[in-house]
Every structure is written in structure tokens, then in C-alpha cells.
Design an enzyme around this catalytic site. Structure first.
Site, PDB file in Angstrom:
ATOM      1  N   ARG A 273      -9.197  -8.536   9.269  1.00  0.00           N
ATOM      2  CA  ARG A 273      -8.559  -8.978   8.202  1.00  0.00           C
ATOM      3  C   ARG A 273      -9.397 -10.498   7.901  1.00  0.00           C
ATOM      4  O   ARG A 273      -9.033 -11.530   7.349  1.00  0.00           O
ATOM      5  CB  ARG A 273      -7.114  -9.504   8.378  1.00  0.00           C
ATOM      6  CG  ARG A 273      -6.146  -8.355   8.504  1.00  0.00           C
ATOM      7  CD  ARG A 273      -4.832  -8.734   7.844  1.00  0.00           C
ATOM      8  NE  ARG A 273      -4.357  -7.462   6.778  1.00  0.00           N
ATOM      9  CZ  ARG A 273      -3.744  -6.505   7.378  1.00  0.00           C
ATOM     10  NH1 ARG A 273      -3.305  -6.439   8.508  1.00  0.00           N
ATOM     11  NH2 ARG A 273      -3.426  -5.489   6.344  1.00  0.00           N
TER      12      ARG A 273
ATOM     13  N   CYS B 145     -12.029  -9.029  14.273  1.00  0.00           N
ATOM     14  CA  CYS B 145     -10.845  -9.064  13.258  1.00  0.00           C
ATOM     15  C   CYS B 145     -11.136  -8.195  12.074  1.00  0.00           C
ATOM     16  O   CYS B 145     -12.228  -8.419  11.271  1.00  0.00           O
ATOM     17  CB  CYS B 145     -10.693 -10.561  12.678  1.00  0.00           C
ATOM     18  SG  CYS B 145      -9.239 -10.915  11.910  1.00  0.00           S
TER      19      CYS B 145
ATOM     20  N   ARG C 135       7.048  -0.029   2.273  1.00  0.00           N
ATOM     21  CA  ARG C 135       6.625  -1.098   2.822  1.00  0.00           C
ATOM     22  C   ARG C 135       5.792  -2.031   2.354  1.00  0.00           C
ATOM     23  O   ARG C 135       5.046  -1.701   1.469  1.00  0.00           O
ATOM     24  CB  ARG C 135       5.482  -0.303   4.418  1.00  0.00           C
ATOM     25  CG  ARG C 135       6.482   0.204   5.530  1.00  0.00           C
ATOM     26  CD  ARG C 135       5.543   1.147   6.171  1.00  0.00           C
ATOM     27  NE  ARG C 135       5.538   2.375   5.637  1.00  0.00           N
ATOM     28  CZ  ARG C 135       4.764   3.356   5.749  1.00  0.00           C
ATOM     29  NH1 ARG C 135       4.042   3.392   6.881  1.00  0.00           N
ATOM     30  NH2 ARG C 135       4.744   4.538   5.062  1.00  0.00           N
TER      31      ARG C 135
ATOM     32  N   ARG D 240       0.870  -1.099   0.022  1.00  0.00           N
ATOM     33  CA  ARG D 240      -0.047  -0.065   0.030  1.00  0.00           C
ATOM     34  C   ARG D 240       0.852   1.254  -0.189  1.00  0.00           C
ATOM     35  O   ARG D 240       0.340   2.283  -0.461  1.00  0.00           O
ATOM     36  CB  ARG D 240      -0.848  -0.212   1.260  1.00  0.00           C
ATOM     37  CG  ARG D 240      -1.649   1.358   1.466  1.00  0.00           C
ATOM     38  CD  ARG D 240      -2.978   1.339   0.299  1.00  0.00           C
ATOM     39  NE  ARG D 240      -3.563   2.613   0.365  1.00  0.00           N
ATOM     40  CZ  ARG D 240      -2.942   3.835  -0.046  1.00  0.00           C
ATOM     41  NH1 ARG D 240      -1.807   3.997  -0.478  1.00  0.00           N
ATOM     42  NH2 ARG D 240      -3.776   4.955   0.287  1.00  0.00           N
ATOM     43  N   TYR D 241       2.174   1.054   0.519  1.00  0.00           N
ATOM     44  CA  TYR D 241       3.057   2.117   0.552  1.00  0.00           C
ATOM     45  C   TYR D 241       4.342   1.963  -0.022  1.00  0.00           C
ATOM     46  O   TYR D 241       4.702   0.729  -0.162  1.00  0.00           O
ATOM     47  CB  TYR D 241       3.372   2.661   1.957  1.00  0.00           C
ATOM     48  CG  TYR D 241       2.107   2.690   3.083  1.00  0.00           C
ATOM     49  CD1 TYR D 241       1.253   3.765   2.742  1.00  0.00           C
ATOM     50  CD2 TYR D 241       1.724   1.583   3.688  1.00  0.00           C
ATOM     51  CE1 TYR D 241       0.099   3.896   3.581  1.00  0.00           C
ATOM     52  CE2 TYR D 241       0.608   1.879   4.568  1.00  0.00           C
ATOM     53  CZ  TYR D 241      -0.076   3.068   4.224  1.00  0.00           C
ATOM     54  OH  TYR D 241      -1.415   2.948   5.051  1.00  0.00           O
TER      55      TYR D 241
ATOM     56  N   ASP E 267      -7.534   3.031   9.228  1.00  0.00           N
ATOM     57  CA  ASP E 267      -7.260   2.605   7.991  1.00  0.00           C
ATOM     58  C   ASP E 267      -8.477   2.867   7.263  1.00  0.00           C
ATOM     59  O   ASP E 267      -9.612   2.372   7.228  1.00  0.00           O
ATOM     60  CB  ASP E 267      -7.130   0.984   8.010  1.00  0.00           C
ATOM     61  CG  ASP E 267      -5.832   0.703   7.033  1.00  0.00           C
ATOM     62  OD1 ASP E 267      -5.502   1.458   6.035  1.00  0.00           O
ATOM     63  OD2 ASP E 267      -5.072  -0.111   7.552  1.00  0.00           O
TER      64      ASP E 267
ATOM     65  N   LYS F  76      -3.694   4.187   5.960  1.00  0.00           N
ATOM     66  CA  LYS F  76      -3.864   4.579   7.508  1.00  0.00           C
ATOM     67  C   LYS F  76      -3.440   6.101   7.432  1.00  0.00           C
ATOM     68  O   LYS F  76      -2.729   6.888   6.937  1.00  0.00           O
ATOM     69  CB  LYS F  76      -2.708   4.135   8.223  1.00  0.00           C
ATOM     70  CG  LYS F  76      -2.849   2.609   8.531  1.00  0.00           C
ATOM     71  CD  LYS F  76      -1.898   2.310   9.515  1.00  0.00           C
ATOM     72  CE  LYS F  76      -2.117   0.581   9.730  1.00  0.00           C
ATOM     73  NZ  LYS F  76      -1.681   0.019   8.555  1.00  0.00           N
TER      74      LYS F  76
ATOM     75  N   CYS G 102      -4.956 -18.367  13.290  1.00  0.00           N
ATOM     76  CA  CYS G 102      -4.526 -17.889  14.417  1.00  0.00           C
ATOM     77  C   CYS G 102      -4.908 -18.599  15.558  1.00  0.00           C
ATOM     78  O   CYS G 102      -5.844 -19.697  15.497  1.00  0.00           O
ATOM     79  CB  CYS G 102      -5.382 -16.426  14.557  1.00  0.00           C
ATOM     80  SG  CYS G 102      -5.053 -15.161  13.375  1.00  0.00           S
TER      81      CYS G 102
ATOM     82  N   CYS H 182     -10.076 -13.548  17.040  1.00  0.00           N
ATOM     83  CA  CYS H 182     -10.657 -12.396  17.294  1.00  0.00           C
ATOM     84  C   CYS H 182     -12.036 -11.855  16.739  1.00  0.00           C
ATOM     85  O   CYS H 182     -11.979 -11.646  15.758  1.00  0.00           O
ATOM     86  CB  CYS H 182      -9.812 -11.306  17.461  1.00  0.00           C
ATOM     87  SG  CYS H 182      -8.192 -11.594  17.858  1.00  0.00           S
TER      88      CYS H 182
ATOM     89  N   ASP I  49     -12.255  -0.699  11.572  1.00  0.00           N
ATOM     90  CA  ASP I  49     -12.277  -0.673  10.142  1.00  0.00           C
ATOM     91  C   ASP I  49     -13.840  -1.199   9.785  1.00  0.00           C
ATOM     92  O   ASP I  49     -14.515  -1.819  10.605  1.00  0.00           O
ATOM     93  CB  ASP I  49     -11.511  -1.563   9.323  1.00  0.00           C
ATOM     94  CG  ASP I  49     -10.104  -1.170   9.533  1.00  0.00           C
ATOM     95  OD1 ASP I  49      -9.745   0.048   9.655  1.00  0.00           O
ATOM     96  OD2 ASP I  49      -9.100  -2.009   9.258  1.00  0.00           O
TER      97      ASP I  49
END
Ligand SMILES: *Cc1c(COP(=O)(O)O)cnc(C)c1O
Ligand code: SF4
Length: 356
Positions: free
Chosen positions: A121, A119, A103, A99-100, A317, A324, A112, A116, A280
Site C-alpha cells: 500500500r 509494503c 465489504r 472492491r466487493y 490480489d 483477491k 505505521c 515494511c 503484489d
């Protein structure tokens, strides 16, 4: 060979209603999730015995809300999508998100220890992608060799530490070999949900790949236990810098008192609170979102109470792939009746709903 304790713990994790009911008596809202999930495909359910042990019996318990699903996950709010960050548009290779310019993020693994319920994602997490293959690692290594303007690589998922040490080492060695200059960032929630994963062997492996920073996700002071402290101390003693990214969650940590205790507790353990994320617009997470107006007032209060070492950056985000931004008011251009309009770092406009 005897299985490692963390692997045993993971294989005996709670994954269905029957097993869960042996641990706690569920509310109607919670049981309703398990009934509906037969027809739809929500985020999978899994929780470790350790994380369950942090709960008190009350339905409003902050640990319980993060790991025990409720039927509210089937609600859909305007603007929610399964890929709110448009990561698909920023993927030069299947598991690489860029995205950048400087990075890149690698989706190392889709599983996982605990899923969570908040989540972001979730379109990837708990899906069908599995763990990264050797071929995919090779393709990413070539990409990193050819794109030297990338200076930092995030190992994310899912949770990369659900790979065993041997496979993790294969990935790290390949990336380091191509790019000795890269800053590595490893995102994992295992210190919070499966602290036995942080073994002496893992820590010495990771220490060999310096500069490598660990980023974790403590969301509530109840998660700061003797075992999680020991896990984080192992990183610290090995000279591995540690950061925390908390998520602002309705009914879990949406209070200045709770967050003050959390951030102080982290800073006292040498863990820098890095981000506090506004939710998000991921499908099925609406019941966790805190109105921005409330988030701003909490962060204003925390600014009065905490030093720079303990205060994270409140960030979001932006929906629609805006990336972000810090939620400081300088990004805010205007307010309409139902949304806020922000300018992202490239100067483009994105909206975030008011929801209050
Ligand atoms: C969050 C994120 C990063 C890192 O952003 P920082 O502000 O440097 O923490 C990089 N790539 C992607 C795709 C991200 O989501
Ligand atoms: S550990 Fe991270 S990726 Fe995994 S379920 Fe939790 S928030 Fe999602």
C-alpha cells in the site's frame, strides 16, 4: 501528563542514516538507498527500537530485510505500478475502498510504526494524507447507513493503531452507532513492531465494539517474542478473535520449514493463519517477490505438514484491480511463455508475470 510508553517509543524511533548507524553497520546496498532517496521519493524509513532489537547482526537477517531499505527499492520491473490494485477506481469516497459488494475498507491513517520495505500500500502509506478527519468519518458513516448491503468494514491504513485511543474510539463509536450489525476488522502490525501499543486501555476499548476481529502480520518466527505473545494474549483474553496475514517474501520466509514454524507458532497462540499473500506488483518490491511456481511448491509441501487450523490460504490480489483470488489451480486458465492467466471471482481474466 506523562506520555504513554508506546508514544515515547514511537517518538524515539530510528528515522535516518545517522541514527541507524548507531545500531548496526550497514551494507553498501543499504547505504546506497539513503543516498538515492534524496532525489527520489521512496517509502519513508522508520523502525522502532523494539523491532531493531529482534535482529541478529547478519545482513541476511529476516527482520533486517523487512525494515532496513536497500537500493533495490529503486528498481522498476515490468507491470509494476504505484497502485497495482487500482484502488482509486473502487473508491466511492476518498478514504473508502469498496472492491466487493459486501465489504468496504477504510484508510484510517497513513502512518505505521515500522515501514515494511515490502509494503503493497506504498502509494498511500507514509504519504501526505495523514489521519482521517472527523468530517471524513461523518461522510463514511452516512455512506454506510445508505449502503446496508455492506456487512463488513476493514479498518486499515497505514496502521489504524497509530491513532490514539480517543480518536480511534471516535471512529468506532460513529460506525457502530450507524451500523450495529457490521462486522469490524482491524488490520494492524503493531503487535509485531510496537507491542507496547497494545495497552489494557486499548484492549478494553476494542472489546466494547464486538464483533471486531484483529488481523496482524507476522512474517517470520523471529517475530514471535515474549512481548508480541503478551500483546496477542491480551486480545485473546478479551475475547477478540485474531488472524494473521503473512506475505511471502524472498529471502525472508520463502521456505516450507520457516513457514511451518511460523504457522504452528501462531496457531499455538490462538492466532489463525488466514492468508499467505503472493507479492503484489507494487513499485520497488520486485526484489521480494517469489516466483509463483516456487510459492505453489511451498504451499503444496505445507499442505502435507500442517492441519487446517495452521494452514493459511495462499492468495494474490490480481494486478489491474482483479481483486483477491485463492491461488488454487482452479482459477488458473492457462500459462504463456511469460505469464499465468487467471479467472477472477467475476469471471474476468487477469495475468500475473512469471518472473523466474
Ligand atoms: C483484502 C480486501 C478485502 C477483504 O477480503 P477478504 O478476502 O474478505 O479478506 C476487502 N476489501 C479490500 C479493498 C481488500 O483489499
Ligand atoms: S504495516 Fe502494513 S501498511 Fe504499514 S508499512 Fe507495513 S505493510 Fe505497509
Amino acid at each position: 501528563m506523562e506520555a504513554l510508553p508506546w508514544k515515547k517509543e514511537l517518538s524515539s524511533a530510528v528515522r535516518n542514516l545517522e541514527q541507524l548507524e548507531r545500531h548496526l553497520s550497514l551494507t553498501e546496498e543499504e547505504v546506497a538507498f539513503f543516498e538515492r532517496r534524496k532525489e527520489e521519493r521512496p517509502l519513508p524509513f522508520q523502525v522502532t527500537g523494539y523491532y531493531l532489537s529482534l535482529m541478529t547482526g547478519i545482513p541476511d537477517d529476516p527482520v533486517r530485510k523487512q525494515c532496513i531499505p536497500r537500493a533495490a527499492e529503486f528498481l522498476r520491473f515490468p507491470g509494476e505500478t504505484d497502485d497495482p490494485l487500482h484502488e482509486g477506481e473502487y473508491s466511492p469516497l476518498p478514504r473508502l475502498v469498496r472492491r466487493y459488494r459486501d465489504r468496504a475498507l477504510i484508510r484510517v491513517n497513513d502512518s505505521c510504526a515500522v515501514y515494511c520495505r515490502h509494503c503493497f500500500r506504498r502509494c498511500f502509506t507514509g504519504g501526505a494524507a495523514g489521519a482521517i478527519s472527523r468530517k471524513e468519518v461523518d461522510a463514511i458513516a452516512v455512506y454506510l447507513r445508505n449502503n446496508t448491503e455492506i456487512k463488513e468494514v476493514l479498518l486499515s491504513g497505514g496502521d489504524p493503531l497509530l491513532l490514539d485511543d480517543h480518536r480511534l474510539e471516535g471512529l468506532l463509536a460513529k460506525i457502530r452507532y450507524e451500523r450495529p450489525d457490521l462486522l469490524l476488522r482491524l488490520a494492524t502490525r503493531t503487535p509485531v513492531t510496537l507491542p507496547s501499543r497494545i495497552t489494557g486501555d486499548l484492549v478494553s476499548l476494542l472489546r466494547g465494539y464486538f464483533p471486531l476481529w484483529v488481523v496482524t502480520q507476522f512474517n517470520h518466527p523471529a517475530e514471535l517474542t515474549a512481548r508480541s505473545s503478551a500483546a496477542m494474549a491480551a486480545f485473546r483474553e478479551a475475547g477478540i478473535p485474531c488472524l494473521n496475514q503473512a506475505v511471502l517474501l524472498r529471502g525472508v520466509n520463502d521456505s516450507a520449514d520457516v513457514l511451518e514454524t511460523l504457522f504452528r507458532g501462531l496457531a499455538l497462540q490462538g492466532i489463525k493463519p488466514y492468508y499467505l499473500f503472493q507479492g503484489d506488483l507494487a513499485e520497488g518490491t520486485g526484489h521480494f517477490r517469489v516466483p509463483l511456481r516456487v510459492g505453489w511448491s511451498i504451499i503444496e509441501e505445507l499442505r502435507l505438514r500442517l492441519s487446517g487450523l495452521a494452514l493459511p490460504v495462499y492468495a494474490v490480489d490480481l494486478p489491474g484491480g482483479g481483486g483477491k483470488i485463492r491461488l488454487e489451480k482452479d482459477h488458473l486458465i492457462k500459462e504463456t511463455e511469460d505469464c499465468y492467466v487467471f479467472r477472477n471471482i467475476e469471471g474476468k481474466e487477469y495475468t500475473y508475470p512469471k518472473e523466474d
